[in-house]
Design a protein around this motif. Structure first.
Motif, PDB file in Angstrom:
ATOM      1  N   GLU A 148     -31.260  23.849 -15.443  1.00  0.00           N
ATOM      2  CA  GLU A 148     -32.380  24.733 -15.107  1.00  0.00           C
ATOM      3  C   GLU A 148     -33.750  24.083 -15.256  1.00  0.00           C
ATOM      4  O   GLU A 148     -34.738  24.637 -14.813  1.00  0.00           O
ATOM      5  CB  GLU A 148     -32.326  25.993 -15.970  1.00  0.00           C
ATOM      6  N   MET A 149     -33.826  22.912 -15.872  1.00  0.00           N
ATOM      7  CA  MET A 149     -35.121  22.283 -16.096  1.00  0.00           C
ATOM      8  C   MET A 149     -35.658  21.669 -14.800  1.00  0.00           C
ATOM      9  O   MET A 149     -34.902  21.090 -14.017  1.00  0.00           O
ATOM     10  CB  MET A 149     -34.982  21.188 -17.147  1.00  0.00           C
ATOM     11  N   ASP A 150     -36.962  21.810 -14.568  1.00  0.00           N
ATOM     12  CA  ASP A 150     -37.600  21.208 -13.398  1.00  0.00           C
ATOM     13  C   ASP A 150     -37.822  19.723 -13.672  1.00  0.00           C
ATOM     14  O   ASP A 150     -38.564  19.361 -14.591  1.00  0.00           O
ATOM     15  CB  ASP A 150     -38.930  21.904 -13.123  1.00  0.00           C
ATOM     16  N   ILE A 151     -37.167  18.863 -12.906  1.00  0.00           N
ATOM     17  CA  ILE A 151     -37.252  17.419 -13.165  1.00  0.00           C
ATOM     18  C   ILE A 151     -37.936  16.672 -12.023  1.00  0.00           C
ATOM     19  O   ILE A 151     -37.794  15.459 -11.903  1.00  0.00           O
ATOM     20  CB  ILE A 151     -35.861  16.828 -13.443  1.00  0.00           C
ATOM     21  N   ARG A 152     -38.695  17.371 -11.203  1.00  0.00           N
ATOM     22  CA  ARG A 152     -39.364  16.703 -10.072  1.00  0.00           C
ATOM     23  C   ARG A 152     -40.312  15.609 -10.523  1.00  0.00           C
ATOM     24  O   ARG A 152     -40.368  14.541  -9.918  1.00  0.00           O
ATOM     25  CB  ARG A 152     -40.091  17.722  -9.200  1.00  0.00           C
ATOM     26  N   ASP A 153     -41.058  15.852 -11.597  1.00  0.00           N
ATOM     27  CA  ASP A 153     -41.995  14.829 -12.091  1.00  0.00           C
ATOM     28  C   ASP A 153     -41.255  13.592 -12.580  1.00  0.00           C
ATOM     29  O   ASP A 153     -41.665  12.461 -12.305  1.00  0.00           O
ATOM     30  CB  ASP A 153     -42.860  15.385 -13.216  1.00  0.00           C
ATOM     31  N   GLN A 154     -40.154  13.798 -13.293  1.00  0.00           N
ATOM     32  CA  GLN A 154     -39.373  12.661 -13.769  1.00  0.00           C
ATOM     33  C   GLN A 154     -38.773  11.889 -12.607  1.00  0.00           C
ATOM     34  O   GLN A 154     -38.721  10.651 -12.636  1.00  0.00           O
ATOM     35  CB  GLN A 154     -38.245  13.137 -14.705  1.00  0.00           C
ATOM     36  N   GLU A 155     -38.310  12.584 -11.578  1.00  0.00           N
ATOM     37  CA  GLU A 155     -37.737  11.913 -10.409  1.00  0.00           C
ATOM     38  C   GLU A 155     -38.788  11.095  -9.672  1.00  0.00           C
ATOM     39  O   GLU A 155     -38.516   9.975  -9.236  1.00  0.00           O
ATOM     40  CB  GLU A 155     -37.094  12.931  -9.467  1.00  0.00           C
ATOM     41  N   LYS A 156     -40.011  11.637  -9.536  1.00  0.00           N
ATOM     42  CA  LYS A 156     -41.088  10.889  -8.877  1.00  0.00           C
ATOM     43  C   LYS A 156     -41.475   9.661  -9.689  1.00  0.00           C
ATOM     44  O   LYS A 156     -41.735   8.598  -9.131  1.00  0.00           O
ATOM     45  CB  LYS A 156     -42.303  11.792  -8.650  1.00  0.00           C
TER      46      LYS A 156
END
Length: 44
Positions: free
Chosen positions: A8-16
């Motif tokens: 459920e955690m938003d990981i878009r920043d980590q992926e970028k």
């Protein structure tokens, strides 16, 4: 205490960030190899 729910955690920043790191690493390796080839050809 809140229950943890996997995925459920938003990981878009980590992926970028990881994508940027991998891109930087790729271009750094290419630049180093080109520099080494340049030294092998012209530095005699």
């Amino acid at each position: 205490m809140a229950d943890h729910k996997h995925g459920e955690m938003d990981i878009r920043d980590q992926e970028k960030t990881f994508e940027g790191f991998m891109n930087f690493t790729q271009w750094s390796i290419i630049a180093i190899l080109l520099f080494l080839i340049f030294l092998a050809v012209f530095a005699t």
